[in-house]
Enzyme design. Structure first.
Site, PDB file in Angstrom:
ATOM      1  N   HIS A 259       6.781  -5.220   1.296  1.00  0.00           N
ATOM      2  CA  HIS A 259       5.545  -4.964   0.139  1.00  0.00           C
ATOM      3  C   HIS A 259       4.354  -5.094   0.629  1.00  0.00           C
ATOM      4  O   HIS A 259       3.293  -4.256   0.590  1.00  0.00           O
ATOM      5  CB  HIS A 259       5.698  -5.737  -1.055  1.00  0.00           C
ATOM      6  N   GLU A 260       3.965  -6.510   1.328  1.00  0.00           N
ATOM      7  CA  GLU A 260       2.690  -6.579   1.921  1.00  0.00           C
ATOM      8  C   GLU A 260       2.363  -5.644   3.214  1.00  0.00           C
ATOM      9  O   GLU A 260       1.302  -5.302   3.323  1.00  0.00           O
ATOM     10  CB  GLU A 260       2.499  -7.984   2.127  1.00  0.00           C
TER      11      GLU A 260
ATOM     12  N   HIS B  47       0.855  -2.485   2.131  1.00  0.00           N
ATOM     13  CA  HIS B  47      -0.607  -2.518   1.910  1.00  0.00           C
ATOM     14  C   HIS B  47      -1.182  -2.325   3.297  1.00  0.00           C
ATOM     15  O   HIS B  47      -2.337  -1.576   3.263  1.00  0.00           O
ATOM     16  CB  HIS B  47      -1.040  -3.887   1.207  1.00  0.00           C
TER      17      HIS B  47
ATOM     18  N   HIS C 133      -3.880   0.620   4.364  1.00  0.00           N
ATOM     19  CA  HIS C 133      -5.202   0.453   4.984  1.00  0.00           C
ATOM     20  C   HIS C 133      -5.239   1.311   6.324  1.00  0.00           C
ATOM     21  O   HIS C 133      -6.325   1.753   6.509  1.00  0.00           O
ATOM     22  CB  HIS C 133      -5.283  -0.986   5.319  1.00  0.00           C
TER      23      HIS C 133
END
Length: 229
Positions: A95-96, A99, A103
């Protein structure tokens, strides 16, 4: 009327408490067994980043909760997810990384999310100062109106983080279900029976910040109740 007010406050408290409790329960439920995989959440995050040409993004352990820091370009994982080899550890790590991909791709929604998070953090600090200053202003002014105005402004400002996180839900869901889940499935790291719990974890990861914001608002109401007493 008083009964209805108490019932309303009780319902709000329940609704405020439940999301955070649910997130913690989902995460904890799938941390066992702790050695389910031959690699840790930190290892998987590093592998996924390298496979997608993001070798410059670091993977670090933190005690400040799982998150991606766009300023330092770092995926930061809690100790149990950085070193853990559970379903929760690898799913949160993915999940991270999702991100980090948002970005790297210059996703406009992600950029707006960062602006909103930073502004809401500033608003929350201002609200904290206002609420702390209320007793002092009340004593100095010797009348309740200035303190009442500060109280209303403070409470409304404390609600800003909650509204910000609710508006950020689409970007969180994108990181979970359009990025993390496909990476886990394509890598063959989820068995058929693990797909449903993995989706629960990803949903919990997306709702983590919302739960924290609701908890903060509940703390304000508790503080106001104590002030009233």
């Amino acid at each position: 009327m008083a009964i209805l007010l108490l019932a309303g406050l009780g319902l709000f408290a329940l609704l405020s408490w439940w999301p955070g409790w649910w997130v913690r329960q989902v995460m904890a439920r799938h941390r066992a067994p702790v050695d389910r995989y031959p690699f840790s959440g930190g290892d998987l995050a590093r592998y996924l980043l390298d496979r997608r040409g993001l070798a410059d993004v670091t993977v670090e352990m933190t005690k400040d909760g799982d998150h991606y820091d766009p300023h330092s370009r770092s995926v930061r994982l809690s100790p149990e997810n950085f070193s853990g080899r559970s379903l929760t550890a690898i799913t949160v790590a993915a999940h991270e990384v999702g991100h980090a991909l948002q970005h790297a791709e210059g996703d406009p929604a992600f950029e707006r999310r960062q602006e909103m998070v930073e502004r809401s953090a500033w608003a929350q600090r201002v609200a904290g100062w206002l609420l702390v200053a209320i007793p002092v202003v009340t004593v100095l002014e010797k009348q309740p109106m200035p303190a009442l105005v500060m109280l209303v402004v403070g409470v409304l400002t404390m609600a800003v983080p909650l509204l910000a996180q609710l508006s950020n839900l689409p970007i969180e869901m994108d990181a979970s279900f359009n990025r993390a889940l496909p990476m886990l499935e394509q890598g063959g790291w989820l068995t058929k029976t693990e797909r449903k719990p993995a989706r629960q974890i990803l949903r919990a990861a997306a709702l983590t910040y919302v739960a924290q914001a609701i908890g903060s608002l509940l703390n304000v109401l508790k503080w106001l109740r104590g002030l009233r007493m």
